[in-house]
Design a protein around this motif. Sequence first.
Motif, PDB file in Angstrom:
ATOM      1  N   ALA A   1       0.836  -1.199   0.000  1.00  0.00           N
ATOM      2  CA  ALA A   1       0.000   0.000   0.000  1.00  0.00           C
ATOM      3  C   ALA A   1       0.870   1.247   0.000  1.00  0.00           C
ATOM      4  O   ALA A   1       1.996   1.235   0.504  1.00  0.00           O
ATOM      5  N   ASN A   2       0.371   2.322  -0.582  1.00  0.00           N
ATOM      6  CA  ASN A   2       1.070   3.617  -0.618  1.00  0.00           C
ATOM      7  C   ASN A   2       2.494   3.470  -1.145  1.00  0.00           C
ATOM      8  O   ASN A   2       3.447   4.041  -0.616  1.00  0.00           O
ATOM      9  N   GLU A   3       2.633   2.706  -2.197  1.00  0.00           N
ATOM     10  CA  GLU A   3       3.957   2.405  -2.747  1.00  0.00           C
ATOM     11  C   GLU A   3       4.597   3.641  -3.382  1.00  0.00           C
ATOM     12  O   GLU A   3       3.931   4.428  -4.050  1.00  0.00           O
ATOM     13  N   VAL A   4       5.892   3.789  -3.156  1.00  0.00           N
ATOM     14  CA  VAL A   4       6.683   4.835  -3.795  1.00  0.00           C
ATOM     15  C   VAL A   4       7.366   4.237  -5.015  1.00  0.00           C
ATOM     16  O   VAL A   4       8.016   3.183  -4.920  1.00  0.00           O
TER      17      VAL A   4
ATOM     18  N   ALA B   1       4.104 -14.076  -0.289  1.00  0.00           N
ATOM     19  CA  ALA B   1       3.453 -15.376  -0.448  1.00  0.00           C
ATOM     20  C   ALA B   1       1.945 -15.259  -0.544  1.00  0.00           C
ATOM     21  O   ALA B   1       1.270 -16.251  -0.818  1.00  0.00           O
ATOM     22  N   THR B   2       1.393 -14.069  -0.331  1.00  0.00           N
ATOM     23  CA  THR B   2      -0.056 -13.892  -0.392  1.00  0.00           C
ATOM     24  C   THR B   2      -0.612 -14.179  -1.777  1.00  0.00           C
ATOM     25  O   THR B   2      -1.787 -14.495  -1.932  1.00  0.00           O
ATOM     26  N   GLY B   3       0.226 -14.091  -2.787  1.00  0.00           N
ATOM     27  CA  GLY B   3      -0.208 -14.403  -4.140  1.00  0.00           C
ATOM     28  C   GLY B   3      -0.880 -13.251  -4.836  1.00  0.00           C
ATOM     29  O   GLY B   3      -1.321 -12.298  -4.211  1.00  0.00           O
ATOM     30  N   GLY B   4      -0.978 -13.367  -6.168  1.00  0.00           N
ATOM     31  CA  GLY B   4      -1.530 -12.308  -6.980  1.00  0.00           C
ATOM     32  C   GLY B   4      -2.997 -12.514  -7.271  1.00  0.00           C
ATOM     33  O   GLY B   4      -3.682 -13.191  -6.516  1.00  0.00           O
ATOM     34  N   PRO B   5      -3.480 -11.962  -8.381  1.00  0.00           N
ATOM     35  CA  PRO B   5      -2.624 -11.239  -9.326  1.00  0.00           C
ATOM     36  C   PRO B   5      -2.223  -9.867  -8.805  1.00  0.00           C
ATOM     37  O   PRO B   5      -2.916  -9.276  -7.980  1.00  0.00           O
ATOM     38  N   PHE B   6      -1.061  -9.409  -9.261  1.00  0.00           N
ATOM     39  CA  PHE B   6      -0.567  -8.082  -8.948  1.00  0.00           C
ATOM     40  C   PHE B   6      -0.563  -7.262 -10.238  1.00  0.00           C
ATOM     41  O   PHE B   6      -0.365  -7.800 -11.324  1.00  0.00           O
ATOM     42  N   VAL B   7      -0.786  -5.977 -10.090  1.00  0.00           N
ATOM     43  CA  VAL B   7      -0.743  -5.085 -11.246  1.00  0.00           C
ATOM     44  C   VAL B   7       0.553  -4.294 -11.196  1.00  0.00           C
ATOM     45  O   VAL B   7       0.753  -3.445 -10.317  1.00  0.00           O
ATOM     46  N   LEU B   8       1.453  -4.602 -12.100  1.00  0.00           N
ATOM     47  CA  LEU B   8       2.718  -3.877 -12.231  1.00  0.00           C
ATOM     48  C   LEU B   8       2.451  -2.601 -13.033  1.00  0.00           C
ATOM     49  O   LEU B   8       1.927  -2.668 -14.147  1.00  0.00           O
ATOM     50  N   LYS B   9       2.787  -1.458 -12.451  1.00  0.00           N
ATOM     51  CA  LYS B   9       2.541  -0.183 -13.128  1.00  0.00           C
ATOM     52  C   LYS B   9       3.861   0.513 -13.423  1.00  0.00           C
ATOM     53  O   LYS B   9       4.745   0.573 -12.566  1.00  0.00           O
ATOM     54  N   VAL B  10       3.979   1.026 -14.625  1.00  0.00           N
ATOM     55  CA  VAL B  10       5.163   1.789 -15.026  1.00  0.00           C
ATOM     56  C   VAL B  10       4.715   3.158 -15.512  1.00  0.00           C
ATOM     57  O   VAL B  10       3.917   3.260 -16.452  1.00  0.00           O
TER      58      VAL B  10
END
Length: 364
Positions: free
Chosen positions: A156-159, A176-185
């Motif tokens: 959360a609140n990632e820089v 280990a919580t698993g995804g899916p994760f959204v990689l943002k660029v």
Amino acid sequence: MKNIKLIFSFVLLLAVTISCSIPDGIDQDTSFLSSAASGNVSKIFDISTDNSGIVKITPTGEGVTSFKVNYGHGIGALASAVVVPGASTSHIYPEGNYTVSIAATDIAGNIKTTTVPLTVVYRAPENVTISTSGEMKVSATALYAKSFLVYYGDVANEVGKAMAVGQELPAHTYPATGGPFVLKVEVLSGGVAKTTATKTLFDFPIDFETADVDFFGTFDDWGQQQFATVDNPSKTGINTSNKVGKYTNGHAPWSGTYSPLNIPINFAYGKKIKVMVYNPSAANIGKNINIELEAAIGGVPANGVAIVKMPITTSGAWEEVTFDFSGISAVPAGAKFGQLVLRFNDTQDGTQEVFYVDNFRLTN
């Protein structure tokens, strides 16, 4: 009369001699120089469109011997340049508004200064491509990019982590919580404009509820192997989820499916893979499902080592099947795998048998 003619000839010769001693077009009257001040001083800005900030300045004017261009940006010798007529000077500007001053000197030494506004606007980056490799090493490319900010999407609140053009960020370990994760660029132009691109990353657990993700590809010499995300055919018992994976067996014994995981399977979080299986046909009972782990990070173990086969034991109801890799001594404790292969009944030719899978997860 003869003497008068001689005197006239002498005077005429003297006049011709004097007139030939002064170069054509030059006399002692230089008063015109005071009115030779340059006119029509203008500027030509050629602003680059690649977000380099380079602006080419070509001043023009009538009767000018030189120009001094003050860029309105920079310090010391880098803040100005002297330009001869017909030539240009270039300067690198950050995005913003500037006042460029052009001082034109004419042949009489008079100086006329003109100021002109300059606005430099960077364009938004285009054609963004995000790449991931190995242990989630991230890189990206884009037209008109000056730099990038990477957000992994797991806190959360990632820089954002800064990434230069041409750089690949070091490996990132997801929880280990698993995804899916959204990689943002975020792709930065060097000015206000920016472009954002995302990539959905999946690992365990795989539950087929994420839209627009192709979880498994297929391989088979006859092209009969199939895999698709479908509605749950039996929302009862241990699995009432909406979407599941449908496996249709190919013809060749070696046919199957593969899942090139965005985030590697990390055995530091467990060495058992549990899968929910729904088998609609009693004829499939006793036949094995293979889970084969490949593309190990660092190359250890090699492909063909991490394989576990487990039989289907029921039909008409969901069951949970456990594939335990802890008994394979050649698999290191912290092994990571980038690909999961799923196969069925690999001792016989396939006959388009069907079963369903869901909720792949890694446990201890």
